[in-house]
Enzyme design. Structure first.
Site, PDB file in Angstrom:
ATOM      1  N   HIS A  82     109.591  58.272   3.391  1.00  0.00           N
ATOM      2  CA  HIS A  82     109.377  59.174   2.266  1.00  0.00           C
ATOM      3  C   HIS A  82     110.406  58.927   1.161  1.00  0.00           C
ATOM      4  CE1 HIS A  82     109.015  63.612   0.778  1.00  0.00           C
ATOM      5  NE2 HIS A  82     108.440  62.775  -0.039  1.00  0.00           N
ATOM      6  N   HIS A  96     102.913  57.783  -1.173  1.00  0.00           N
ATOM      7  CA  HIS A  96     103.621  59.060  -1.231  1.00  0.00           C
ATOM      8  C   HIS A  96     102.768  60.210  -0.708  1.00  0.00           C
ATOM      9  CE1 HIS A  96     105.150  62.803  -3.073  1.00  0.00           C
ATOM     10  NE2 HIS A  96     106.258  62.350  -2.511  1.00  0.00           N
TER      11      HIS A  96
END
Ligand SMILES: [Fe+2]
Length: 898
Positions: free
Chosen positions: A556, A748
């Site tokens: 992330h 994402h």
């Protein structure tokens, strides 16, 4: 009025004769043949009927003037919301704008053909004309000599005392229709900075094709954006520059608050935005901390986004909600006494202490904070995550543990086992024996004679989560921190005939300690006896904590948020706003610098949420730098190469997407490849249009400078590492842009918007395992607790109450789509609508994404795909392009904004 400016009839000073422009030539916007738009000041024929343009134009005695109206749209303050939430700031209120004006100057796109000089700009004042709840419009009428030619840019000077948000300027009065100048930018007050802002018309130009009258401005604007690297940045500035991550610690508040600099030889790292803050007093390597962190003005969140989610919500979580949690839960080390106490977070909730601003938290977190009507007590009550809602015991099963490596929030870690036996690459003199204790016998026993290990490897049936060599060097350091522990780990999976993974074994390793204890390592398997089963559950908790850390820090933060920031900085420094690639990328860069600044302030900073709640503690960010050093390569960020590098796919021209997957039912890869292909097709259409001739790529100085700066400055610590593609052909550019767009959108979304769904009930993904395994050098007391009540051992290992609730509150916010979220392919950027070819390509892209919604829905109801459909299973929707606002577990925004 400045000497020599052509006059605008609204201006107070009398009309001056316009300067002669010769025949000028009107490149793109010839006069519209209506009488009202023509004026000869000699003959004073204003308003007289005459459509005989040719006659007028042929008259040497008639100077033709075009009447051009500029309509400027300024976004209005969200005053109501501001006052409701008790947050000050924002745009000028309507009353502040009355009587104020904007100075506009039209810039001709072409040089004067006679003199070879720039034509003088045409100046006028725009005054407020109308207002609505959202917008204020200003208008200005210009008289433009026909010879002035195409308007290529406009200067704006803001005479208000506060900045304004300029949405767009439309110049009407040209035969070809209105000229749109999309601004979407904050314009500073002239009292803050006398430098006027320039906005270019929406049309794109490669550098060498820049109209002659705009060349100087194009370069000067880029120089302004690059800045001079000096001084502390002010909030209204727009300077994009680089710095290392030297602002995570706070050494001035104590030696233990110092953190290493990320970026440089020791700990390579991508660069972040320079803020120019002074150095800390006690550590010259570190930048001092600040309550508000500079990002270039236009990178800040919009008012709506700011108020309802992202910035304000994350900072409100940190500043208001988390402190009140600390008051409500006095003992920071206190774990959950029973599993039912965890359930209470979703049922009764936690009583919050009375707050100074009554109702404040409730307004910011309507999902989280409720008021109990009969007692007027505010409680923090979490929404039940969808996983738990569908299956109360989802987290408990091995099948679900394995399934989530393919369809959960970290589908980026599972890899094919290609070598046997497993072996560490670390120095055995420091870390002990490199041989894994997961033996052939253990694996063959676990797969119950189905096949030999050799056959399993040959047939690509063995997979692994490998957190061994990355974490092992940090084990002893982390174990010196209070309230946490760490192992290196490997988890093996077998691919069953129905394409699901079956966990086989977990190996946990501790290296030799500084106190002379030898290396400790042990294999745990999903056995049927009670002790073995509880040890397996505990080992899974450790692996899940490793996976949570790796997910948050690497999959992330590092690979999306952090790696993208240098692309954005370089784009703004090197690509003009009129560059087609800037216009292509801009929507994918929206708000990323703002959310990253926020993360540096509250989440990844020393003592921030990550450090205080994840296993590696204060070494968390350092570990992300180690992962960057060892694992990150630009060419592996694109989905196909990522899958190939993990052994999850091989190239196969006959297979869909040109890839044959090692696990056919790999929901992330299957949906991701559809999305990847759609993005690539759109990027290919776009790039091919602007670079029909491959030589233009090499000639494009801005583009080359951008790519060079990314490789040598923004990601300069890895400039000599493999994985940087050349930028010589349109195909190179397509690959580079597709990779960046994928990372900002699909990658994402896949790792971000399911966070609450999968980690909201933390036993499914604890962020920290606080205590070691009860069989590693146990004390009698530890063994006794484990033997008498193993649930207590597990609950003690899980996050503390304060850690769990803090993370749950943050994940809830991070999983949220803002009401003004911009989804990939939903609305085109204004510039993409200007050219019919690009507009059509975008519509194809948009149509493809709509199709994808249906394909994903169909996959989720197809019972053959056991990794995404079945009793109690949350369908895999993380790559479904569109979503409504809120925590929906779907939706792919253009950019990384949360
Ligand atoms: Fe994110």
């Amino acid at each position: 009025m400045e000497e020599g400016y052509t006059h605008n009839y609204l201006m107070e000073e009398g009309y001056k004769k316009p300067f002669s422009q010769g025949n000028g030539g009107i490149a793109g916007f010839p006069v519209r043949s209506t009488p009202a738009l023509q004026k000869s000041h000699r003959t004073a024929r204003v308003g007289l009927a005459s459509r005989k343009i040719n006659a007028i134009m042929s008259s040497s005695t008639t100077e033709k003037l075009l009447s051009v109206k500029a309509v400027v749209t300024v976004k209005q303050s969200a005053g109501g919301l501001f006052s409701e939430l008790g947050i000050s700031g924002g745009l000028d209120k309507i009353t502040d704008l009355v009587g104020k004006r904007l100075l506009l100057e039209l810039v001709s796109a072409e040089l004067d053909p006679k003199t070879g000089q720039e034509k003088r700009a045409i100046k006028g004042y725009a005054h407020k004309k109308s207002e609505s709840a959202e917008e204020v419009t200003y208008e200005c009428d210009f008289e433009v000599r026909e010879e002035f030619g195409e308007v290529g840019a406009i200067f704006v000077e803001n005479e208000h005392h506060k900045e304004i948000y300029l949405k767009d300027i439309i110049l009407d009065g040209f035969v070809c229709g209105p000229l749109n100048i999309t601004c979407d930018s904050w314009v500073h007050s002239k009292f803050d900075n006398p430098q006027k802002r320039v906005f270019f018309a929406n049309k794109c130009y490669l550098p060498e094709e820049t109209p002659s009258g705009l060349r100087r401005l194009r370069q000067e604007e880029l120089a302004i954006l690059r800045g001079n690297g000096q001084g502390e940045r002010k909030s209204f500035e727009r300077v994009y520059d680089y710095n290392v991550y030297n602002d995570l610690g706070n050494p001035d508040s104590g030696a233990d608050k110092k953190r290493p600099v990320l970026g440089g030889k020791e700990l390579p790292y991508p660069r972040r935005c320079q803020t120019g803050r002074p150095r800390s007093k006690t550590d010259p390597q570190s930048e001092s901390r600040s309550g508000s962190i500079y990002v270039p003005r236009d990178e800040q969140f919009s008012t709506i986004k700011n108020l309802t989610f992202s910035a304000k919500t994350v900072s409100s979580v940190v500043h208001a909600l988390l402190p009140s949690l600390e008051t409500a839960i006095v003992d920071a080390d206190l774990g959950f006494p029973y599993f039912t106490a965890i359930d209470e977070l979703f049922n009764e909730g936690i009583n919050l202490p009375p707050l100074q601003k009554q109702g404040f938290l409730k307004d910011v977190f309507p999902r989280l904070v409720k008021t109990i009507t009969d007692t007027a007590q505010d409680v923090l009550r979490f929404e039940t995550p969808e996983t738990m809602d569908r299956d109360r015991f989802f987290w408990f099963s091995d099948e679900e543990f394995a399934r989530q490596t393919l369809a959960g929030i970290n589908p980026y870690a599972i890899q094919l086992v290609t070598e046997w036996p497993l072996k560490s690459k670390l120095d055995s003199r420091i870390y002990g024996s490199p041989e894994s204790v997961i033996t052939t016998e253990i694996i063959e026993r676990e797969i119950k004679g189905f096949m030999t290990v050799e056959e399993a490897i040959k047939q690509k049936k063995l997979f692994m989560l490998d957190y061994h060599d990355l974490f092992l060097p940090y084990v002893n350091k982390v174990r010196q921190l209070k309230g946490t522990t760490l192992y290196g780990s490997r988890t093996l999976f077998f691919l069953t005939p129905d394409e699901t993974l079956k966990p086989l074994a977990i190996e946990l390793t501790r290296p030799p300690t500084d106190y002379g204890n030898p290396q400790w390592k042990h294999v745990f398997t999903p056995t049927c006896n009670s002790t073995g089963m509880w040890l397996w559950r505990l080992a899974k908790a450790h692996v899940l904590a490793h996976d949570s850390g790796y997910h948050q820090l690497v999959s992330h933060w590092l690979r999306t948020h952090c790696a993208t920031e240098p692309y954005i900085i370089a784009a703004n420094r090197q690509l003009s706003a009129m560059h087609p690639i800037y216009k292509l990328l801009r929507p994918h860069f929206r708000y990323t610098m703002a959310i990253n600044a926020l993360a540096r302030g509250y989440l990844i900073n020393g003592d921030g949420v990550i450090e205080s709640s994840f296993s590696p503690g204060k070494y968390s960010m350092e570990l992300s730098a180690v992962a960057y050093d060892q694992q990150w390569q630009f060419d592996l960020q694109g989905l196909p190469n990522d899958l190939i590098s993990r052994g999850l796919a091989v190239e196969d021209p006959t297979a869909p997407h040109g890839l044959r997957l090692a696990i056919e039912d790999y929901p992330f890869a299957n949906d991701g490849l559809l999305l990847w292909d759609a993005i690539k097709e759109w990027v290919t259409d776009y790039v091919s249009y602007y670079y029909p001739d491959p030589s233009r790529i090499a000639l494009d100085k801005e583009l080359q400078s951008w790519w060079t700066e990314i490789r040598t400055v923004g990601h300069g610590d890895k400039k000599d590492s493999p994985g940087w593609p050349d930028l010589k052909t349109p195909s190179d550019l397509i690959d580079i842009i597709t990779t960046m767009v994928w990372v900002a959108s699909g990658h994402h979304a896949a790792v971000n918007f399911g966070q609450y769904t999968y980690a909201g009930y933390f036993p499914n993904r604890p962020t920290i395992a606080r205590t070691k395994m009860p069989v590693e050098d146990p004390t009698e007391e530890e063994l006794k607790i484990f033997s008498n009540k193993p649930e207590v051992t597990l609950l003690t290992c899980f996050p503390s109450q304060i850690q769990a609730t803090k993370v749950m509150a943050v994940l809830d916010v991070l999983s949220n789509h803002s009401p003004d979220e911009e989804y990939l392919g939903q609305v085109p950027a204004p510039a993409w609508k200007e050219d019919p070819a690009i507009k059509a390509a975008f519509e194809r892209f948009s149509g493809r994404l709509k199709e994808l919604e249906g394909i994903i829905d169909a996959r989720n109801t197809d019972q053959r795909f056991k990794n995404r459909s079945g009793a109690g299973i949350v369908p895999y929707e993380l790559l479904k392009p569109f979503s409504e606002p809120g925590v929906t577990g779907k939706g792919v925004p253009y950019s990384i904004s949360i």
